[in-house]
Design a protein around this motif. Structure first.
Motif, PDB file in Angstrom:
ATOM      1  N   ARG A 103      39.234 -13.476 -34.602  1.00 38.87           N
ATOM      2  CA  ARG A 103      38.070 -12.713 -34.157  1.00 38.87           C
ATOM      3  C   ARG A 103      38.242 -12.142 -32.756  1.00 38.87           C
ATOM      4  O   ARG A 103      37.623 -11.142 -32.409  1.00 38.87           O
ATOM      5  CB  ARG A 103      36.822 -13.603 -34.204  1.00 38.87           C
ATOM      6  CG  ARG A 103      36.341 -13.883 -35.618  1.00 38.87           C
ATOM      7  CD  ARG A 103      35.221 -14.898 -35.636  1.00 38.87           C
ATOM      8  NE  ARG A 103      35.683 -16.200 -35.204  1.00 38.87           N
ATOM      9  CZ  ARG A 103      34.906 -17.280 -35.134  1.00 38.87           C
ATOM     10  NH1 ARG A 103      33.622 -17.181 -35.443  1.00 38.87           N
ATOM     11  NH2 ARG A 103      35.405 -18.443 -34.739  1.00 38.87           N
ATOM     12  N   GLY A 134      39.527  -9.655 -36.806  1.00 41.69           N
ATOM     13  CA  GLY A 134      38.832  -9.881 -38.055  1.00 41.69           C
ATOM     14  C   GLY A 134      38.457 -11.330 -38.241  1.00 41.69           C
ATOM     15  O   GLY A 134      38.878 -12.204 -37.483  1.00 41.69           O
ATOM     16  N   ASP A 135      37.660 -11.573 -39.267  1.00 45.78           N
ATOM     17  CA  ASP A 135      37.176 -12.906 -39.594  1.00 45.78           C
ATOM     18  C   ASP A 135      37.650 -13.256 -40.996  1.00 45.78           C
ATOM     19  O   ASP A 135      37.577 -12.413 -41.900  1.00 45.78           O
ATOM     20  CB  ASP A 135      35.646 -12.924 -39.527  1.00 45.78           C
ATOM     21  CG  ASP A 135      35.069 -14.318 -39.543  1.00 45.78           C
ATOM     22  OD1 ASP A 135      35.368 -15.068 -40.503  1.00 45.78           O
ATOM     23  OD2 ASP A 135      34.301 -14.664 -38.627  1.00 45.78           O
ATOM     24  N   THR A 155      36.304 -14.855 -43.183  1.00 48.51           N
ATOM     25  CA  THR A 155      35.235 -14.791 -44.180  1.00 48.51           C
ATOM     26  C   THR A 155      35.033 -13.380 -44.712  1.00 48.51           C
ATOM     27  O   THR A 155      34.291 -13.180 -45.673  1.00 48.51           O
ATOM     28  CB  THR A 155      33.905 -15.307 -43.594  1.00 48.51           C
ATOM     29  OG1 THR A 155      33.510 -14.477 -42.499  1.00 48.51           O
ATOM     30  CG2 THR A 155      34.044 -16.744 -43.114  1.00 48.51           C
ATOM     31  N   ASP A 156      35.684 -12.399 -44.116  1.00 50.37           N
ATOM     32  CA  ASP A 156      35.591 -10.987 -44.538  1.00 50.37           C
ATOM     33  C   ASP A 156      36.810 -10.668 -45.400  1.00 50.37           C
ATOM     34  O   ASP A 156      37.887 -10.356 -44.884  1.00 50.37           O
ATOM     35  CB  ASP A 156      35.546 -10.100 -43.294  1.00 50.37           C
ATOM     36  CG  ASP A 156      35.338  -8.622 -43.618  1.00 50.37           C
ATOM     37  OD1 ASP A 156      35.579  -8.212 -44.779  1.00 50.37           O
ATOM     38  OD2 ASP A 156      34.955  -7.875 -42.704  1.00 50.37           O
ATOM     39  N   ASP A 186      37.607  -8.120 -47.414  1.00 51.39           N
ATOM     40  CA  ASP A 186      38.162  -6.777 -47.330  1.00 51.39           C
ATOM     41  C   ASP A 186      39.023  -6.604 -46.084  1.00 51.39           C
ATOM     42  O   ASP A 186      40.123  -6.035 -46.146  1.00 51.39           O
ATOM     43  CB  ASP A 186      37.028  -5.732 -47.332  1.00 51.39           C
ATOM     44  CG  ASP A 186      36.320  -5.641 -48.673  1.00 51.39           C
ATOM     45  OD1 ASP A 186      36.917  -6.056 -49.690  1.00 51.39           O
ATOM     46  OD2 ASP A 186      35.176  -5.153 -48.697  1.00 51.39           O
ATOM     47  N   ARG A 187      38.523  -7.099 -44.955  1.00 50.80           N
ATOM     48  CA  ARG A 187      39.262  -6.961 -43.708  1.00 50.80           C
ATOM     49  C   ARG A 187      40.556  -7.766 -43.752  1.00 50.80           C
ATOM     50  O   ARG A 187      41.607  -7.310 -43.279  1.00 50.80           O
ATOM     51  CB  ARG A 187      38.387  -7.433 -42.538  1.00 50.80           C
ATOM     52  CG  ARG A 187      39.048  -7.313 -41.169  1.00 50.80           C
ATOM     53  CD  ARG A 187      39.440  -5.878 -40.874  1.00 50.80           C
ATOM     54  NE  ARG A 187      39.952  -5.720 -39.526  1.00 50.80           N
ATOM     55  CZ  ARG A 187      40.741  -4.732 -39.142  1.00 50.80           C
ATOM     56  NH1 ARG A 187      41.115  -3.798 -40.017  1.00 50.80           N
ATOM     57  NH2 ARG A 187      41.158  -4.651 -37.904  1.00 50.80           N
ATOM     58  N   ASP A 195      31.811 -21.784 -45.093  1.00 48.56           N
ATOM     59  CA  ASP A 195      32.224 -20.378 -45.186  1.00 48.56           C
ATOM     60  C   ASP A 195      33.617 -20.174 -44.609  1.00 48.56           C
ATOM     61  O   ASP A 195      34.473 -19.529 -45.218  1.00 48.56           O
ATOM     62  CB  ASP A 195      31.235 -19.487 -44.439  1.00 48.56           C
ATOM     63  CG  ASP A 195      29.953 -19.238 -45.215  1.00 48.56           C
ATOM     64  OD1 ASP A 195      29.956 -19.480 -46.440  1.00 48.56           O
ATOM     65  OD2 ASP A 195      28.959 -18.813 -44.600  1.00 48.56           O
ATOM     66  N   ASN A 224      39.826 -16.472 -49.420  1.00 48.14           N
ATOM     67  CA  ASN A 224      40.116 -15.087 -49.060  1.00 48.14           C
ATOM     68  C   ASN A 224      41.568 -14.900 -48.644  1.00 48.14           C
ATOM     69  O   ASN A 224      42.207 -13.894 -48.995  1.00 48.14           O
ATOM     70  CB  ASN A 224      39.195 -14.635 -47.928  1.00 48.14           C
ATOM     71  CG  ASN A 224      37.739 -14.490 -48.360  1.00 48.14           C
ATOM     72  OD1 ASN A 224      37.447 -14.444 -49.563  1.00 48.14           O
ATOM     73  ND2 ASN A 224      36.839 -14.420 -47.406  1.00 48.14           N
TER      74      ASN A 224
END
Length: 325
Positions: free
Chosen positions: A34, A54-55, A57-58, A60-61, A94, A102
């Motif tokens: 992050r 980015g994270d 938990t995302d 797509d990213r 998460d 992810n």
């Protein structure tokens, strides 16, 4: 160009692993986190480390980042520590579970070939030491996690195994207990490092727990993750990172002895209201050495001495200062 992708590259273990990899044949590190913070990494390495914000938990990213990096090796270190997981259970779930799903989904869908994925598990997947009657705790011992963090690491190992079954990509889960040494400043088991730092700063410190603890020197942890990522290996495997079990009191005595070598009188002890160490110890390393025979284990006395020396150097340079009164 051989590229390694690391989630959580800015923490204690992440930065140390970056150094080890760049010293052992990896040309480029792409870190995913992050925030960009290379303060734990010597400036000599900065030009070979790229950062993607980015994270985990995302999804797509994270998929975009893996596709952009096109790594040969992936090391998943990003996670919330035990205190944060206890304070914010759903946030911890998460990050530690969804984030792990992810990461492995992103690896599975990458267009470029991936040679290895390494997942940072934990000795928290085991129960208390008294639940295991054997002399050491093998990787085949029962899952009996004492807290949510441990349950989520169990889930992560299952996710890693599922990834390997579907993709055939060699995958390693490494279980570790207490990492100590420069850079370790978060989590319940950062206390031994705080004790070393306090000795260097000539400030008193009382360890908040007692009992037997399984210790890993930070440089050995970095080498462990690095070797798991680049040394020959096939299939799926879970391994205990090499370490040494000692009584907390013995660790503090070794610290006092090391401090005396630097003409320091370390005022460190176990707190009068100390709780019991909640995590397992005596982690068996036979399977680990069979798979990765060169994985190191620094003598505990020497690891404490090296840590104390580095903290003294940081004090001399102004990088480490006593806490404000």
């Amino acid at each position: 160009m051989n590229t390694a992708f690391i989630t959580g590259p800015t923490g204690c273990i992440g930065s140390a692993t970056c150094r080890w990899l760049l010293d052992h044949g990896i040309d480029r590190i792409v870190g995913f986190s992050r925030k960009r913070d290379l303060s734990r990494l010597d400036t000599a390495y900065h030009s070979r480390v790229e950062w993607i914000a980015g994270d985990v938990t995302d999804l797509d990213r994270l998929q975009e980042a893996v596709e952009q990096a096109q790594p040969r090796q992936i090391i998943h270190l990003a996670a919330l520590q035990t205190p944060d997981c206890q304070a914010q259970p759903l946030v911890g779930m998460d990050v530690n579970v969804t984030g792990t799903v992810n990461l492995f989904r992103s690896a599975a869908q990458a267009s470029a070939p991936i040679d290895r994925v390494v997942f940072a598990s934990s000795a928290a997947v085991y129960g208390q030491r008294s639940l295991y009657p054997s002399d050491s705790v093998s990787v085949t011992a029962a899952y009996l996690p004492p807290n949510l963090y441990g349950y989520w690491k169990v889930a992560g190992e299952g996710i890693a195994q599922a990834f390997h079954q579907q993709t055939g990509i060699p995958t390693v889960s490494l279980r570790l207990a207490t990492t100590y040494g420069p850079g370790r400043d978060q989590g319940l088991t950062s206390a031994p490092t705080t004790a070393i730092k306090s000795a260097a700063l000539k400030t008193p410190y009382r360890l908040p727990y007692q009992g037997r603890e399984h210790y890993h020197f930070v440089d050995d942890v970095a080498a462990g993750f690095g070797q798991a990522a680049i040394r020959p290996f096939n299939g799926y495997g879970v391994f205990n990172l090499r370490g040494k079990t000692e009584e907390v009191g013995t660790f503090l005595e070794l610290l006092r002895e090391a401090a005396s070598e630097f003409s320091l009188a370390a005022d460190v002890a176990v707190a009068t209201d100390a709780t019991s160490m909640p995590f397992v110890c005596d982690l068996d390393e036979n399977e680990t050495l069979a798979a990765f025979p060169q994985m190191p284990r620094t003598d505990l006395r020497e690891g404490i001495r090296q840590s104390l020396r580095r903290f003294r150097e940081q004090i001399a340079s102004g990088e480490l200062c006593p806490p404000s009164p």
